[in-house]
Design a protein around this motif. Sequence first.
Motif, PDB file in Angstrom:
ATOM      1  N   TYR A   1      26.540  49.055  35.212  1.00 25.80           N
ATOM      2  CA  TYR A   1      27.460  48.552  34.196  1.00 25.80           C
ATOM      3  C   TYR A   1      27.571  49.569  33.072  1.00 25.80           C
ATOM      4  N   ARG A   2      28.800  49.870  32.692  1.00 27.64           N
ATOM      5  CA  ARG A   2      29.022  50.772  31.564  1.00 27.64           C
ATOM      6  C   ARG A   2      30.334  50.402  30.883  1.00 27.64           C
ATOM      7  N   GLU A   3      30.270  50.230  29.576  1.00 31.20           N
ATOM      8  CA  GLU A   3      31.471  49.980  28.798  1.00 31.20           C
ATOM      9  C   GLU A   3      32.047  51.299  28.292  1.00 31.20           C
ATOM     10  N   THR A   4      33.325  51.296  28.048  1.00 33.79           N
ATOM     11  CA  THR A   4      33.963  52.510  27.534  1.00 33.79           C
ATOM     12  C   THR A   4      33.424  52.888  26.162  1.00 33.79           C
ATOM     13  N   LEU A   5      32.847  51.936  25.445  1.00 38.12           N
ATOM     14  CA  LEU A   5      32.291  52.218  24.121  1.00 38.12           C
ATOM     15  C   LEU A   5      30.833  52.664  24.179  1.00 38.12           C
ATOM     16  N   GLY A   6      30.269  52.721  25.379  1.00 37.66           N
ATOM     17  CA  GLY A   6      28.951  53.330  25.485  1.00 37.66           C
ATOM     18  C   GLY A   6      27.822  52.468  26.000  1.00 37.66           C
ATOM     19  N   LYS A   7      27.885  51.146  25.885  1.00 36.60           N
ATOM     20  CA  LYS A   7      26.798  50.313  26.384  1.00 36.60           C
ATOM     21  C   LYS A   7      26.731  50.403  27.900  1.00 36.60           C
ATOM     22  N   GLU A   8      25.501  50.500  28.424  1.00 40.58           N
ATOM     23  CA  GLU A   8      25.373  50.607  29.872  1.00 40.58           C
ATOM     24  C   GLU A   8      24.048  50.046  30.356  1.00 40.58           C
ATOM     25  N   ILE A   9      24.042  49.681  31.624  1.00 32.34           N
ATOM     26  CA  ILE A   9      22.830  49.276  32.344  1.00 32.34           C
ATOM     27  C   ILE A   9      22.825  50.084  33.636  1.00 32.34           C
ATOM     28  N   ASP A  10      21.735  50.790  33.910  1.00 34.12           N
ATOM     29  CA  ASP A  10      21.705  51.712  35.042  1.00 34.12           C
ATOM     30  C   ASP A  10      21.956  51.010  36.369  1.00 34.12           C
TER      31      ASP A  10
END
Length: 398
Positions: A326-335
């Motif tokens: 998971y990755r948002e265009t604003l930077g938050k992510e989960i590998d």
Amino acid sequence: MYYRRTLSKSIKEANEFFKVILLTGPRQVGKTTLLEHIKEPDRNYITLDDMETLMMAREDPAHFFERFPPPVLIDEVQKAPNLFPYIKAIVDKSNKKGQFWLTGSQQFHMMKNVSESLAGRVAILDLQGFSQSEKAKDEIRPAFLPDIPFQTKRAVWSTQEVFDAIVKGSFPQLFDGTPQSLFFSAYVRTYIERDVREIINISSEHSFLKFLKVIAARTGQILNYNSISRDIEVSVNTVKSWVSVLETSGLIYLVPPYFRNLSKRAVKTPKLYFLDTGLCCYLTGISTGNIAMNHQMSGALFETYVVSEILKSYWHNGERPFIYFYRETLGKEIDLILDKKGKVYPVEIKQTASPNSKMTQNFDIIADENRGKGALVCMANKFISMGNDVNVVPVSYI
């Protein structure tokens, strides 16, 4: 030395319920060795690498099966796709299970033949190179989830040991003393000259080798066809075709993005991972664990290693992995996000020996009612259960 394979149990179970078993995977991962090791004494072994046998299979399938009746193990069955209708006819005449064991190292055209001829009659299982569990003689460990009991403790690896394992990779022949550079050089040449040419008509082996090296340098990254196209100076459509070849050959895996009930700003393209870090290191010119440990790709290699081991833990237990990122265009992510048992399990992968709760703060993106226990896989020197429903898992424990 024979390493017991986790998949042995699933093969034996499938043999009780299916008339045909198809074992797929890349070349040289031990498919034939595994099946020969567990097969019954009365099961014939036939390889289509033998030219005379292959000609018989292609030109006179009826005579082929008169000479080699079931129970039989046919190696490299994709070389004679015309056998599949005959296999179907044979198994439809009998309710006996386990009549045919088949191996195939190239899935692109073979799977089409299997789906058309053997639907409902065949169990398809996937094998990769040795997993950590198999190398540690702990092959009965279940597929990875952050909440499984970590009762079988293993030695915790040093950073050097981790990167030595990353550079060596998992092909069985490397554990019999074959030099890595010699093995991988021959492997890449054979792959391009035999497997790739059987799937697509490549006009330039040099361009395809350059493509392999560019792809290897992008392991652990969002797949960007346009960027790869510019780097190797071929069309985007050609890049897409070549990526598909690597994927269906079992050399790379594309982890899809996770969307369910999460932000619409999520990235919508997959992440690319090599399934053998040793091959990835060879293609990027990384020859030792010490070089890998200090290389700009060290973080990507570590992440690739963890992802490939998690994938193998599912495939080698006869399970299909439902794995996402998971990755948002604003930077938050989960590998990684593992979807299983009605829950989603977040996994963060960090090349650190000093884990802290900030590294898993994005797990809160997932609603509490949907979220299972999370994991932080890292270089920690022990297993730790953190207070915020997250386990810290040393990489050697996967």
